[in-house]
Design a protein around this motif. Structure first.
Motif, PDB file in Angstrom:
ATOM      1  N   LEU A   1      40.409  48.752  42.743  1.00 49.92           N
ATOM      2  CA  LEU A   1      39.916  48.527  41.095  1.00 49.92           C
ATOM      3  C   LEU A   1      38.335  49.008  40.838  1.00 49.92           C
ATOM      4  CD1 LEU A   1      40.102  44.211  42.108  1.00 49.92           C
ATOM      5  CD2 LEU A   1      41.563  45.546  40.463  1.00 49.92           C
ATOM      6  N   PRO A   2      38.621  50.135  40.250  1.00 47.95           N
ATOM      7  CA  PRO A   2      37.304  51.479  40.205  1.00 47.95           C
ATOM      8  C   PRO A   2      37.009  50.560  39.047  1.00 47.95           C
ATOM      9  CG  PRO A   2      39.847  51.868  39.159  1.00 47.95           C
ATOM     10  CD  PRO A   2      40.035  50.919  40.233  1.00 47.95           C
ATOM     11  N   ASP A   3      36.981  49.861  37.696  1.00 45.32           N
ATOM     12  CA  ASP A   3      36.405  49.354  37.027  1.00 45.32           C
ATOM     13  C   ASP A   3      36.660  47.732  35.844  1.00 45.32           C
ATOM     14  OD1 ASP A   3      38.520  50.262  35.425  1.00 45.32           O
ATOM     15  OD2 ASP A   3      37.852  51.973  35.278  1.00 45.32           O
ATOM     16  N   LEU A   4      35.792  47.688  35.250  1.00 43.41           N
ATOM     17  CA  LEU A   4      36.756  46.383  34.598  1.00 43.41           C
ATOM     18  C   LEU A   4      37.956  46.322  33.669  1.00 43.41           C
ATOM     19  CD1 LEU A   4      32.852  45.736  32.710  1.00 43.41           C
ATOM     20  CD2 LEU A   4      34.028  43.736  34.544  1.00 43.41           C
ATOM     21  N   VAL A   5      38.636  47.336  33.394  1.00 44.06           N
ATOM     22  CA  VAL A   5      39.719  47.534  32.701  1.00 44.06           C
ATOM     23  C   VAL A   5      40.926  47.489  34.268  1.00 44.06           C
ATOM     24  CG1 VAL A   5      41.871  49.123  31.820  1.00 44.06           C
ATOM     25  CG2 VAL A   5      39.187  49.119  31.120  1.00 44.06           C
ATOM     26  N   ALA A   6      40.474  48.107  35.033  1.00 42.44           N
ATOM     27  CA  ALA A   6      41.235  47.689  36.086  1.00 42.44           C
ATOM     28  C   ALA A   6      41.363  45.873  36.445  1.00 42.44           C
ATOM     29  CB  ALA A   6      41.096  48.430  37.305  1.00 42.44           C
ATOM     30  N   MET A   7      39.715  45.635  36.819  1.00 43.80           N
ATOM     31  CA  MET A   7      40.314  44.557  37.227  1.00 43.80           C
ATOM     32  C   MET A   7      40.918  43.171  36.358  1.00 43.80           C
ATOM     33  SD  MET A   7      38.278  42.149  39.321  1.00 43.80           S
ATOM     34  CE  MET A   7      36.986  42.684  40.076  1.00 43.80           C
ATOM     35  N   ASP A   8      40.478  43.754  34.806  1.00 43.54           N
ATOM     36  CA  ASP A   8      41.326  42.733  34.041  1.00 43.54           C
ATOM     37  C   ASP A   8      42.798  42.830  34.243  1.00 43.54           C
ATOM     38  OD1 ASP A   8      38.822  41.622  32.598  1.00 43.54           O
ATOM     39  OD2 ASP A   8      39.112  43.101  30.817  1.00 43.54           O
ATOM     40  N   ALA A   9      43.767  44.022  34.365  1.00 36.59           N
ATOM     41  CA  ALA A   9      44.718  44.366  34.593  1.00 36.59           C
ATOM     42  C   ALA A   9      45.497  43.277  35.542  1.00 36.59           C
ATOM     43  CB  ALA A   9      45.437  45.860  34.701  1.00 36.59           C
ATOM     44  N   PHE A  10      44.171  43.606  37.231  1.00 38.12           N
ATOM     45  CA  PHE A  10      45.015  42.895  38.248  1.00 38.12           C
ATOM     46  C   PHE A  10      44.725  41.201  37.684  1.00 38.12           C
ATOM     47  CE2 PHE A  10      42.812  41.251  42.533  1.00 38.12           C
ATOM     48  CZ  PHE A  10      44.519  41.683  43.116  1.00 38.12           C
ATOM     49  N   GLY A  11      43.928  40.710  36.836  1.00 36.07           N
ATOM     50  CA  GLY A  11      43.298  38.951  36.559  1.00 36.07           C
ATOM     51  C   GLY A  11      44.919  38.718  35.936  1.00 36.07           C
ATOM     52  N   ARG A  12      45.442  39.889  35.109  1.00 32.40           N
ATOM     53  CA  ARG A  12      46.881  39.470  34.335  1.00 32.40           C
ATOM     54  C   ARG A  12      48.160  39.518  35.162  1.00 32.40           C
ATOM     55  NH1 ARG A  12      43.846  42.842  30.467  1.00 32.40           N
ATOM     56  NH2 ARG A  12      45.899  44.508  31.068  1.00 32.40           N
ATOM     57  N   ARG A  13      47.897  40.300  36.330  1.00 29.21           N
ATOM     58  CA  ARG A  13      49.089  41.103  36.880  1.00 29.21           C
ATOM     59  C   ARG A  13      48.666  39.089  37.621  1.00 29.21           C
ATOM     60  NH1 ARG A  13      49.324  44.976  42.184  1.00 29.21           N
ATOM     61  NH2 ARG A  13      51.383  44.028  43.315  1.00 29.21           N
ATOM     62  N   ILE A  14      47.977  38.778  38.514  1.00 31.32           N
ATOM     63  CA  ILE A  14      48.617  37.601  39.581  1.00 31.32           C
ATOM     64  C   ILE A  14      48.734  36.131  38.121  1.00 31.32           C
ATOM     65  CG2 ILE A  14      46.406  35.556  40.376  1.00 31.32           C
ATOM     66  CD1 ILE A  14      45.002  38.130  40.836  1.00 31.32           C
ATOM     67  N   ALA A  15      47.706  36.187  37.147  1.00 30.53           N
ATOM     68  CA  ALA A  15      48.419  35.583  36.148  1.00 30.53           C
ATOM     69  C   ALA A  15      49.343  35.100  35.372  1.00 30.53           C
ATOM     70  CB  ALA A  15      47.201  35.632  34.871  1.00 30.53           C
ATOM     71  N   GLY A  16      50.558  36.539  35.432  1.00 30.36           N
ATOM     72  CA  GLY A  16      51.934  36.293  34.850  1.00 30.36           C
ATOM     73  C   GLY A  16      52.413  35.772  36.666  1.00 30.36           C
ATOM     74  N   LYS A  17      51.890  35.804  37.521  1.00 29.49           N
ATOM     75  CA  LYS A  17      53.340  35.340  38.620  1.00 29.49           C
ATOM     76  C   LYS A  17      52.473  34.053  39.354  1.00 29.49           C
ATOM     77  CE  LYS A  17      53.685  39.535  40.257  1.00 29.49           C
ATOM     78  NZ  LYS A  17      55.084  40.338  39.920  1.00 29.49           N
ATOM     79  N   LEU A  18      51.519  33.115  38.598  1.00 32.22           N
ATOM     80  CA  LEU A  18      51.425  31.646  39.294  1.00 32.22           C
ATOM     81  C   LEU A  18      51.965  30.539  38.588  1.00 32.22           C
ATOM     82  CD1 LEU A  18      47.707  32.009  37.792  1.00 32.22           C
ATOM     83  CD2 LEU A  18      47.771  32.357  40.601  1.00 32.22           C
ATOM     84  N   ALA A  19      52.268  29.920  39.244  1.00 36.83           N
ATOM     85  CA  ALA A  19      52.108  28.145  39.309  1.00 36.83           C
ATOM     86  C   ALA A  19      51.689  26.971  39.720  1.00 36.83           C
ATOM     87  CB  ALA A  19      54.159  28.393  40.633  1.00 36.83           C
ATOM     88  N   PRO A  20      52.490  26.160  39.858  1.00 38.40           N
ATOM     89  CA  PRO A  20      51.751  25.396  39.497  1.00 38.40           C
ATOM     90  C   PRO A  20      50.866  24.940  41.280  1.00 38.40           C
ATOM     91  CG  PRO A  20      53.039  24.448  38.021  1.00 38.40           C
ATOM     92  CD  PRO A  20      53.726  25.805  38.154  1.00 38.40           C
ATOM     93  N   GLY A  21      49.853  24.443  41.535  1.00 35.47           N
ATOM     94  CA  GLY A  21      49.904  23.932  43.033  1.00 35.47           C
ATOM     95  C   GLY A  21      49.679  25.075  44.174  1.00 35.47           C
TER      96      GLY A  21
END
Length: 145
Positions: A5-25
């Motif tokens: 995660l070299p910069d904020l752009v990469a951190m944001d992309a990582f956050g989007r990747r995680i968010a796209g896979k989340l499920a309740p619980g």
């Protein structure tokens, strides 16, 4: 798995990747020393789930909830807890029902790695950037390459 995660752009992309896979619980357990980007990643996840507006750090409130996101969301910062038993006093289980938990300093709350829906992310400083060490729980095995 290690993710650069070299910069904020990469951190944001990582956050989007995680968010796209989340499920309740699910739990996203964020660890790392002060300043490694736990809150920055949590904010990226909250935004990727559809929240528009400020995402305050829950350092002092301990728990922030979001009902305007794709999934109900609880963002907790357990840094100030002195003993895991304090989690019961906060009523965390009530907040978590049917929601995703973003947990900063999860070890202060007794940890969540034992839960099947826990995605553990340890953030480390690497030069001017960060690196994420990701450990998926059993229910993440099919969702996380």
């Amino acid at each position: 798995m290690r993710i650069a995660l070299p910069d904020l752009v990469a951190m944001d992309a990582f956050g989007r990747r995680i968010a796209g896979k989340l499920a309740p619980g699910d739990v996203v357990a964020l660890t790392g020393t002060l300043g490694t980007g736990k809150t920055t990643l949590a904010r990226a996840i909250v935004a990727a789930l559809g929240h528009v507006g400020e995402v305050p750090s829950p350092t002092y409130t301990i728990i922030e909830t979001y009902d305007d996101t794709r999934l109900p969301l609880v963002h907790a910062d357990f840094y100030r807890l002195e003993d895991p038993s304090e989690v019961e006093e906060l009523g965390l289980d009530d907040y978590r029902e049917g929601a995703v938990l973003l947990a900063e300093w999860p070890d202060h709350a007794g940890g969540f790695a034992h839960e099947a829906g826990c995605l553990s992310i340890a953030l480390e400083k690497v030069g001017d950037g960060r690196e994420a060490v990701v450990t998926p729980g059993t229910s993440w095995q099919s969702r996380w390459p």
